[in-house]
Design a protein around this motif. Sequence first.
Motif, PDB file in Angstrom:
ATOM      1  N   PRO A  32       9.536  10.156   3.520  1.00  0.00           N
ATOM      2  CA  PRO A  32       9.117   9.415   2.322  1.00  0.00           C
ATOM      3  C   PRO A  32       9.020  10.299   1.083  1.00  0.00           C
ATOM      4  O   PRO A  32       9.389   9.867  -0.019  1.00  0.00           O
ATOM      5  N   THR A  61       9.861   3.787  -5.928  1.00  0.00           N
ATOM      6  CA  THR A  61       9.966   4.213  -4.532  1.00  0.00           C
ATOM      7  C   THR A  61       8.598   4.615  -3.978  1.00  0.00           C
ATOM      8  O   THR A  61       8.267   4.276  -2.838  1.00  0.00           O
ATOM      9  N   TRP A  65       6.807   2.731  -0.823  1.00  0.00           N
ATOM     10  CA  TRP A  65       6.257   3.370   0.370  1.00  0.00           C
ATOM     11  C   TRP A  65       4.765   3.102   0.501  1.00  0.00           C
ATOM     12  O   TRP A  65       4.257   2.873   1.598  1.00  0.00           O
ATOM     13  N   CYS A 173      13.224   1.072   1.282  1.00  0.00           N
ATOM     14  CA  CYS A 173      12.137   1.828   1.922  1.00  0.00           C
ATOM     15  C   CYS A 173      11.921   1.348   3.357  1.00  0.00           C
ATOM     16  O   CYS A 173      11.689   2.161   4.252  1.00  0.00           O
TER      17      CYS A 173
END
Length: 183
Positions: A32, A61, A65, A173
């Motif tokens: 991640p 992003t 996550w 994701c």
Amino acid sequence: MALIPVTPPAAKPIIAKDQDLGFLPIKAKITPIIMVLLASLLETEPFVGVLSFWPSLGFLTALGWRLLRPELWQAWMGLPLGMANDIINGQPPATSMITWTACFLMMDIVDNRLVWRNYWQDWILATVAVFCSSLLALCMSCGLKGHFAIALVADMPRILVSILLFPVVEFFCSLVDRWRLAL
């Protein structure tokens, strides 16, 4: 004979909030972070335009996550990720650090208040986070001067593109998360 309704079991997170991530392989811990840094690098592509339509992919992003796996990152994780985004994109120091940390703290408060979330609530939370972080970044850069309203109106297309692009980013994701947790 009475009919008993069947209720699905409550969704449990893979990792408890207070549990150590030590048992996960290095791929599951680092993926991640690398994905957020690569998304921040995508923002440095040379695009020429009068108005900025290019969203903050690193922030989207990180939000993806954080909303997909709330147990993955603590609220303080916004600070180093924001610092890396500031360094990569050449923004004024501490702009992303402050906005990302504030949004991660907001997500932590929401996670403690809500019992469960669905897709629409995630999208609404991401909308609020994108708008608040853009507003806070504008306040930091303009200093609440007279041209703040003009800067906000000029920034609206980027905010709208970010809001509409969030489901796509969260989908990517989730794909990477599936690969990341495959052993």
